[in-house]
Design an enzyme around this catalytic site. Structure first.
Site, PDB file in Angstrom:
ATOM      1  N   HIS A  62       0.836  -1.217   0.000  1.00  0.00           N
ATOM      2  CA  HIS A  62       0.000   0.000   0.000  1.00  0.00           C
ATOM      3  C   HIS A  62       0.871   1.269   0.000  1.00  0.00           C
ATOM      4  O   HIS A  62       0.447   2.304   0.489  1.00  0.00           O
ATOM      5  CB  HIS A  62      -0.940   0.046   1.207  1.00  0.00           C
ATOM      6  CG  HIS A  62      -1.671  -1.242   1.442  1.00  0.00           C
ATOM      7  ND1 HIS A  62      -2.898  -1.508   0.919  1.00  0.00           N
ATOM      8  CD2 HIS A  62      -1.300  -2.352   2.135  1.00  0.00           C
ATOM      9  CE1 HIS A  62      -3.293  -2.725   1.289  1.00  0.00           C
ATOM     10  NE2 HIS A  62      -2.329  -3.273   2.018  1.00  0.00           N
ATOM     11  N   SER A  79      15.133  20.665 -16.347  1.00  0.00           N
ATOM     12  CA  SER A  79      13.905  21.408 -16.594  1.00  0.00           C
ATOM     13  C   SER A  79      14.282  22.695 -17.309  1.00  0.00           C
ATOM     14  O   SER A  79      15.328  23.282 -17.051  1.00  0.00           O
ATOM     15  CB  SER A  79      13.225  21.708 -15.263  1.00  0.00           C
ATOM     16  OG  SER A  79      12.429  22.868 -15.382  1.00  0.00           O
ATOM     17  N   LYS A 108      16.381  21.169 -11.177  1.00  0.00           N
ATOM     18  CA  LYS A 108      15.738  19.882 -11.484  1.00  0.00           C
ATOM     19  C   LYS A 108      16.632  18.906 -12.253  1.00  0.00           C
ATOM     20  O   LYS A 108      17.371  19.276 -13.132  1.00  0.00           O
ATOM     21  CB  LYS A 108      14.469  20.117 -12.322  1.00  0.00           C
ATOM     22  CG  LYS A 108      13.329  20.708 -11.550  1.00  0.00           C
ATOM     23  CD  LYS A 108      12.744  19.768 -10.498  1.00  0.00           C
ATOM     24  CE  LYS A 108      11.895  18.668 -11.100  1.00  0.00           C
ATOM     25  NZ  LYS A 108      10.653  19.196 -11.707  1.00  0.00           N
ATOM     26  N   GLU A 136      10.160   7.760 -16.818  1.00  0.00           N
ATOM     27  CA  GLU A 136       8.821   8.328 -17.075  1.00  0.00           C
ATOM     28  C   GLU A 136       8.313   7.963 -18.471  1.00  0.00           C
ATOM     29  O   GLU A 136       7.152   7.614 -18.656  1.00  0.00           O
ATOM     30  CB  GLU A 136       8.858   9.845 -16.921  1.00  0.00           C
ATOM     31  CG  GLU A 136       9.055  10.289 -15.482  1.00  0.00           C
ATOM     32  CD  GLU A 136       9.274  11.793 -15.418  1.00  0.00           C
ATOM     33  OE1 GLU A 136       8.290  12.532 -15.324  1.00  0.00           O
ATOM     34  OE2 GLU A 136      10.443  12.221 -15.488  1.00  0.00           O
TER      35      GLU A 136
END
Ligand code: ARG
Length: 469
Positions: free
Chosen positions: A162, A289, A295, A302
């Site tokens: 979970h 980024s 970043k 991804e």
């Protein structure tokens, strides 16, 4: 003598009075995407020509000229010097038309062959190679996972259910879970390979041929034999020209591989974030980024996760494409290729890039150790301790629940409670109770087959190292 118009589509026999409309040509052509089958198309033609020579349809001279012509065309395609013509629709007719232009006997090559069995053959030949390449990439990813586990064999992390901290596991155990998934993927692709590896040539357009073709010879020349060397021929000409089950199977196995890659990607993305901070991906395998200078994004993971969408879609497209088709070949089937190619390209690239990224990923040992040292991860071990003393597990579960509540109330970590505090909840607790929280001994105790125990994980790492070498 009847002459064929230059450049006219060779599939348009004497019965067509007019050339094809330009928009129709654009709509029906497949050369823009099926040209990637050229190598396998030529291999198939070489085998077919050799067979036609054996049964006397081609003279040795003609067969040699055809083989020479096809090989010259192959070299030109390889060197990007071949001129593909959309007017000739597809890869099969482009190659045959050019061959016939150079070698008159090329006009005999299509004897007892239709593009229906030809395209089925080409796709099977292409996919057979593609599966072998993909299996190589999956092996590479498995090795990258095993290496990362080996290099960090002593690193512990919390295992999660979970997405909540559950019980401690070796990082290697977590990584080997993916190695297991990928192994099942390999088995599925091998299984699929056995059904791809069946020769459809000789099925003609739908009903074979009246000529005495030697199907066995063609199959042998093209390597359509099983592991025991038994020749694999399709057994029903109608099925052979309309069957695309093998493509569906490949796309289904690809979809499940994509699921596994996506789950691995998700773990990597979580672990690379500041909240977990378990790993650091090398700069070359991250991107920045355009706005936020600080970043570093895990884009490979991804995109791998994102590309599952198209891989699922390809499977659905193929199933939908096939479901309403009457027997046998229908032009709809031309639509199979882009979907199949896309799945093959996507899962191969994703597998390869995920492996490269993992080979360039470092484990942040301090962050892992800090997370794994959370004593709450060993609450179940404390219940097992009570079970060893003879308590029923349900009671023990309840007692340890009360211990956790007390720790929360007093603001102490679980392993800082005193013996008196433990005994205030249940007298079964003895002096040795707090020994449960020694992570090292706790891990040494988990030695069931498949459990994340110290010895067991070492054994599994060694097994995989051996199996993958
Ligand atoms: N380009 C076609 C395909 O991909 C080849 C087979 C064409 N057969 C036909 N009868 N028009 O399916």
């Amino acid at each position: 003598m009847l002459k064929m118009k230059n450049n006219s589509s060779i599939s348009r026999s004497g019965r067509f009075a007019r050339e094809i409309d330009a928009n129709v040509m654009k709509f029906t052509q497949s050369i823009s995407f099926d040209r990637r089958l050229w190598r396998h198309d030529i291999l198939g033609s070489l085998a077919h020509a050799a067979m036609l020579r054996k049964i006397g349809v081609l003279s040795t001279k003609e067969a040699n000229a055809i083989a020479k012509g096809l090989k010259a065309i192959a070299r030109e395609i390889e060197a990007d010097k071949f001129k593909w013509k959309p007017a000739l629709e597809d890869v099969h007719m482009n190659i045959e038309a050019e061959l016939t232009k150079r070698v008159p006997a090329g006009a005999k090559l299509h004897t007892a062959r239709s593009r229906n069995d030809q395209v089925a053959l080409d796709v099977r030949l292409w996919l057979r190679d593609e599966i072998i390449l993909l299996l190589g990439e999956i092996g590479g990813l498995q090795r990258a996972l095993v290496s990362l586990g080996e290099k960090n064999a002593d690193v512990l992390i919390p295992g999660y259910t979970h997405l909540q901290r559950a019980q401690p596991v070796y990082l290697a155990h977590h990584l080997l879970a993916y190695v297991e998934m990928l192994e099942r993927d390999c088995e599925r692709f091998w299984d699929c390979h056995s059904r791809v590896n069946v020769c459809p040539l000789g099925s003609g357009a739908i009903a074979g041929s009246t000529l005495p073709l030697d199907r066995v010879l063609v199959a042998k020349l093209l390597g359509f034999v099983d592991v025991d060397g038994k020749v694999q021929l399709t057994q029903n000409s109608m099925d052979a020209v309309s069957d695309r089950d093998f493509a569906v199977e490949f796309c289904a196995a690809g979809a499940l591989l994509a699921v596994h890659l996506s789950r691995l990607a998700e773990d990597v993305i979580l672990w690379a974030g500041a909240e977990f901070n378990f790993i650091k991906i090398a700069d070359a395998y991250t991107t920045g980024s355009s706005l936020m200078p600080q970043k570093k994004n895990p884009d490979i993971a991804e995109l791998t996760r994102g590309k599952t969408g198209r891989v699922f879609g390809n499977l659905m497209s193929l199933l939908t494409l096939l479901k309403g088709l009457p027997m046998t070949y229908n032009r709809d089937l031309q639509e199979d290729k882009e979907r199949l190619f896309d799945t093959a390209d996507t899962v191969r690239a994703s597998t390869r890039l995920m492996a490269a990224m993992l080979r360039n990923t470092k484990i942040n040992r301090a962050a892992c150790a800090a997370a794994a040292s959370d004593p709450a991860l060993l609450a179940t071990d404390l219940a097992d301790y009570l079970v060893r003393k003879g308590m029923a597990f349900r009671t023990a579960h309840h007692v340890v629940g009360a211990v956790v509540a007390l720790a929360e109330k007093t603001g102490k970590p679980l392993n800082q409670l005193t013996l008196a505090e433990l005994q205030s909840i249940d007298k079964t607790f003895g002096r040795d109770a707090l020994g449960v929280f020694n992570l090292k001994t706790a891990m040494a105790k988990r030695n069931l087959t498949g459990a994340p125990g110290t010895k067991e994980v070492a054994k599994q790492l060694a097994r995989w190292r051996e199996q993958l070498s």
